[in-house]
Structure formats: structure tokens, C-alpha cells
Design a protein around this motif. Structure first.
Motif, PDB file in Angstrom:
ATOM      1  N   UNK A   1      40.794  44.520  35.089  1.00 27.12           N
ATOM      2  CA  UNK A   1      40.674  43.137  34.636  1.00 27.12           C
ATOM      3  C   UNK A   1      40.392  43.156  33.161  1.00 27.12           C
ATOM      4  N   UNK A   2      39.127  42.951  32.815  1.00 25.74           N
ATOM      5  CA  UNK A   2      38.701  43.107  31.419  1.00 25.74           C
ATOM      6  C   UNK A   2      38.389  44.582  31.200  1.00 25.74           C
ATOM      7  N   UNK A   3      39.435  45.387  31.116  1.00 26.46           N
ATOM      8  CA  UNK A   3      39.268  46.831  31.055  1.00 26.46           C
ATOM      9  C   UNK A   3      39.414  47.436  32.434  1.00 26.46           C
ATOM     10  N   UNK A   4      39.010  48.689  32.571  1.00 22.98           N
ATOM     11  CA  UNK A   4      39.107  49.398  33.843  1.00 22.98           C
ATOM     12  C   UNK A   4      37.730  49.893  34.274  1.00 22.98           C
TER      13      UNK A   4
ATOM     14  N   UNK B   1      48.250  48.291  44.899  1.00 26.64           N
ATOM     15  CA  UNK B   1      47.405  47.352  44.157  1.00 26.64           C
ATOM     16  C   UNK B   1      47.514  45.973  44.782  1.00 26.64           C
ATOM     17  N   UNK B   2      46.436  45.199  44.668  1.00 24.38           N
ATOM     18  CA  UNK B   2      46.427  43.827  45.188  1.00 24.38           C
ATOM     19  C   UNK B   2      45.351  43.027  44.460  1.00 24.38           C
ATOM     20  N   UNK B   3      45.473  41.696  44.506  1.00 25.69           N
ATOM     21  CA  UNK B   3      44.494  40.822  43.859  1.00 25.69           C
ATOM     22  C   UNK B   3      43.136  41.027  44.504  1.00 25.69           C
ATOM     23  N   UNK B   4      42.110  41.285  43.685  1.00 25.11           N
ATOM     24  CA  UNK B   4      40.774  41.567  44.206  1.00 25.11           C
ATOM     25  C   UNK B   4      40.232  40.425  45.060  1.00 25.11           C
ATOM     26  N   UNK B   5      40.657  39.189  44.761  1.00 27.00           N
ATOM     27  CA  UNK B   5      40.178  38.035  45.524  1.00 27.00           C
ATOM     28  C   UNK B   5      40.729  38.006  46.942  1.00 27.00           C
ATOM     29  N   UNK B   6      41.682  38.880  47.238  1.00 24.14           N
ATOM     30  CA  UNK B   6      42.185  38.971  48.601  1.00 24.14           C
ATOM     31  C   UNK B   6      41.109  39.420  49.574  1.00 24.14           C
TER      32      UNK B   6
ATOM     33  N   UNK C   1      37.522  39.971  48.095  1.00 22.04           N
ATOM     34  CA  UNK C   1      36.273  39.453  47.524  1.00 22.04           C
ATOM     35  C   UNK C   1      36.576  38.169  46.755  1.00 22.04           C
ATOM     36  N   UNK C   2      36.526  37.038  47.450  1.00 18.91           N
ATOM     37  CA  UNK C   2      36.896  35.770  46.832  1.00 18.91           C
ATOM     38  C   UNK C   2      35.699  35.171  46.095  1.00 18.91           C
ATOM     39  N   UNK C   3      35.360  35.808  44.969  1.00 13.06           N
ATOM     40  CA  UNK C   3      34.269  35.339  44.126  1.00 13.06           C
ATOM     41  C   UNK C   3      34.785  35.202  42.702  1.00 13.06           C
ATOM     42  N   UNK C   4      34.147  34.339  41.929  1.00 13.09           N
ATOM     43  CA  UNK C   4      34.628  34.071  40.581  1.00 13.09           C
ATOM     44  C   UNK C   4      34.683  35.330  39.721  1.00 13.09           C
ATOM     45  N   UNK C   5      33.785  36.273  39.983  1.00 10.57           N
ATOM     46  CA  UNK C   5      33.757  37.499  39.193  1.00 10.57           C
ATOM     47  C   UNK C   5      34.992  38.367  39.381  1.00 10.57           C
ATOM     48  N   UNK C   6      35.765  38.094  40.449  1.00 12.07           N
ATOM     49  CA  UNK C   6      36.968  38.880  40.727  1.00 12.07           C
ATOM     50  C   UNK C   6      38.254  38.138  40.361  1.00 12.07           C
ATOM     51  N   UNK C   7      38.131  36.917  39.880  1.00 11.25           N
ATOM     52  CA  UNK C   7      39.316  36.143  39.512  1.00 11.25           C
ATOM     53  C   UNK C   7      40.156  36.881  38.463  1.00 11.25           C
ATOM     54  N   UNK C   8      41.447  36.959  38.700  1.00 13.28           N
ATOM     55  CA  UNK C   8      42.351  37.577  37.751  1.00 13.28           C
ATOM     56  C   UNK C   8      42.281  39.093  37.692  1.00 13.28           C
ATOM     57  N   UNK C   9      41.513  39.696  38.591  1.00 15.82           N
ATOM     58  CA  UNK C   9      41.374  41.154  38.579  1.00 15.82           C
ATOM     59  C   UNK C   9      42.159  41.779  39.737  1.00 15.82           C
ATOM     60  N   UNK C  10      42.513  43.027  39.547  1.00 21.05           N
ATOM     61  CA  UNK C  10      43.339  43.741  40.527  1.00 21.05           C
ATOM     62  C   UNK C  10      42.665  45.037  40.956  1.00 21.05           C
ATOM     63  N   UNK C  11      42.698  45.297  42.245  1.00 22.66           N
ATOM     64  CA  UNK C  11      42.208  46.568  42.773  1.00 22.66           C
ATOM     65  C   UNK C  11      43.401  47.499  42.914  1.00 22.66           C
ATOM     66  N   UNK C  12      43.307  48.676  42.326  1.00 19.69           N
ATOM     67  CA  UNK C  12      44.381  49.663  42.426  1.00 19.69           C
ATOM     68  C   UNK C  12      43.830  50.938  43.051  1.00 19.69           C
ATOM     69  N   UNK C  13      44.603  51.548  43.922  1.00 18.13           N
ATOM     70  CA  UNK C  13      44.188  52.774  44.602  1.00 18.13           C
ATOM     71  C   UNK C  13      45.292  53.810  44.465  1.00 18.13           C
TER      72      UNK C  13
END
Length: 247
Positions: A52-55, A201-206, A208-220
Motif C-alpha cells: 500500500x503505502x510501501x511494503x 494477490x488480492x484486495x486486503x479488504x476481502x 480485513x474490511x477495515x479503513x486501515x486496509x483500504x487500497x492495500x493488497x496482500x501478495x503471497x
């Protein structure tokens, strides 16, 4: 001289004819099924990153899957998150045993393993690889939905579609916010058609639907080695097991 030219031309024709057959990709599902032998399995390592804002590195895992004729019969996975105590989860059939991690100080005296229903990923499953290429139905769905190019298969699949074919996905992430979340994936194949790497990879809010995860992506990023290696995973000593998770 004329005879020599004819022989060389014939040889070139054989090479040209043979090249397409040698370059033909192996069937990944058939390759996997050939390795599904009881007492054998595969090893893996993986890293999960929040982008998101960095890694930010969320966790790393390593483990082993043991097979039977249908797929995964057992697993042994160790998860590391930051500087906390590593968590280890052993699963045999539909039963899981977890030790360490958040449970180290919560279990009764003399007990080191918490017995639960099938959660093969333990707590680390919530940040772990959602795609398991050791499941024939899962791999078949990924190949069908994806596009093969050289030695890679790329595509997208939703959480809901994964849940239908993958016991691993349903057990690793039993709680999720949005079933329509899309997982983008790339499978890397060996010359034998076996999966050596899975990047998803997928949207983190999938999850953890919290504002802190908005626009962030989890990659494995997971690497698979030793397909067919001998494996013997056993449940922990019953004397060390409890179902009391503490308070």
C-alpha cells in the motif's frame, strides 16, 4: 557431395518436425496426480507482503504436505510473524494441532498443543497462500480459468470460486468479508508440468474490511520443491494435547 546434402537436409527435417513435440507443455493436473502417492509429498516456503503505502512483510511460512491418492492427507506448517514466537500447526485429516505463537502462554500447564477442527494454516492461514496447487480440483480450476504462456499460467479467480473447489482455502480463511474478491495468480511450471511457484494477490479488504486496509493488497509468493519426497506426518503425543484455549 550430392549424397551428403541429401542426408543433411533429411536430418534438418527431422529436427524441425521434432521441435514442436518437445516444446509442448505438460498437463499440470496429470503431473500432479502422478505424485499423489501415500507416504510422499512436497515442501514449500512462502512470504506474505502487504502493499500500500510501501511494503510491509506480514509473515513467512515453511511446511510440508503429505499426500494420499486424492490429494493432501496431512500437513506440517511453521509460521513466523515478526519477532513473536513461531507458530506450528500439524494437521492430520480434518483435525489440526497448533503450538506456539499466541497459544504459548494460554494453554494449561503441561499442554503444548491446541486441538481444533481442520484449520491447517493455523492463525497464519489468514495471511497465508490462498491457492494450493497440491489439490487436483483447485489446480484444474486454475488451469481452466487461466492462460498458459510458456511455463506460466496466469488468471483470476474469486474467493467464492476457490471455496467451491478448495478445502485448503475454505479451512485457511474461514472468515472473510467479500466472496466476490478476485485473486490474481501466476503459476510457474517445471518442464515436468509440476508447479514450482505460486504468486497471488488480492484486495486486503476481502478479508480485513477495515479503513486501515483500504487500497492495500496482500501478495503471497510461495515456492514448491521436492515433489514426491517421502513424508511421514503424525499427530502430537496425546499427553501434550488440549482443547482448552484458555481465556
Amino acid at each position: 557431395m550430392k549424397k551428403t546434402i541429401i542426408v543433411l537436409a533429411a536430418g534438418c527435417a527431422v529436427l524441425v518436425t521434432a521441435t514442436p513435440a518437445q516444446a509442448a507443455p505438460k498437463d499440470p493436473v496429470r503431473a500432479l496426480k502422478s505424485k499423489l502417492v501415500s507416504g510422499h509429498g512436497v515442501r514449500f516456503t512462502e512470504t506474505t507482503t502487504l502493499i500500500g503505502d510501501g511494503k510491509v512483510k506480514l509473515q513467512s511460512r515453511k511446511g510440508t504436505f503429505q499426500f494420499n491418492a486424492k490429494g493432501i492427507a496431512a500437513s506440517d506448517i511453521t509460521n513466523r510473524t515478526g519477532s513473536t514466537e513461531p507458530e506450528r500447526t500439524i494437521s492430520v485429516g480434518k483435525v489440526s494441532y497448533t503450538s506456539g505463537g499466541i497459544w504459548k502462554e494460554r494453554l494449561p500447564d503441561g499442554k503444548t498443543w491446541l486441538k481444533t477442527g481442520g484449520m491447517p494454516g493455523g492463525a497464519g492461514g489468514f495471511y497465508g497462500q490462498v491457492i494450493n496447487p497440491a489439490e487436483p480440483k483447485t489446480l484444474a480450476a486454475l488451469v481452466k480459468k487461466g492462460k498458459l504462456s510458456g511455463s506460466t499460467v496466469t488468471g483470476k479467480i474469486t474467493f467464492k470460486e476457490l471455496e467451491k473447489v478448495s478445502r485448503w482455502f475454505d479451512a485457511s480463511i474461514p472468515l472473510r468479508m467479500h466472496n466476490d474478491t478476485k485473486v490474481t495468480y501466476t503459476l510457474t511450471l517445471t518442464s515436468a508440468g509440476l508447479v514450482s511457484r505460486v504468486r497471488s494477490s488480492y484486495a486486503a479488504t476481502g478479508v480485513f474490511d477495515k479503513s486501515g486496509f483500504d487500497g492495500k493488497t496482500i501478495t503471497i509468493d510461495s515456492r514448491f520443491t521436492g515433489w514426491g519426497v517421502k513424508v511421514a506426518i503424525k499427530a502430537p503425543d496425546p499427553e501434550t494435547v488440549t482443547t482448552d484455549a484458555g481465556s
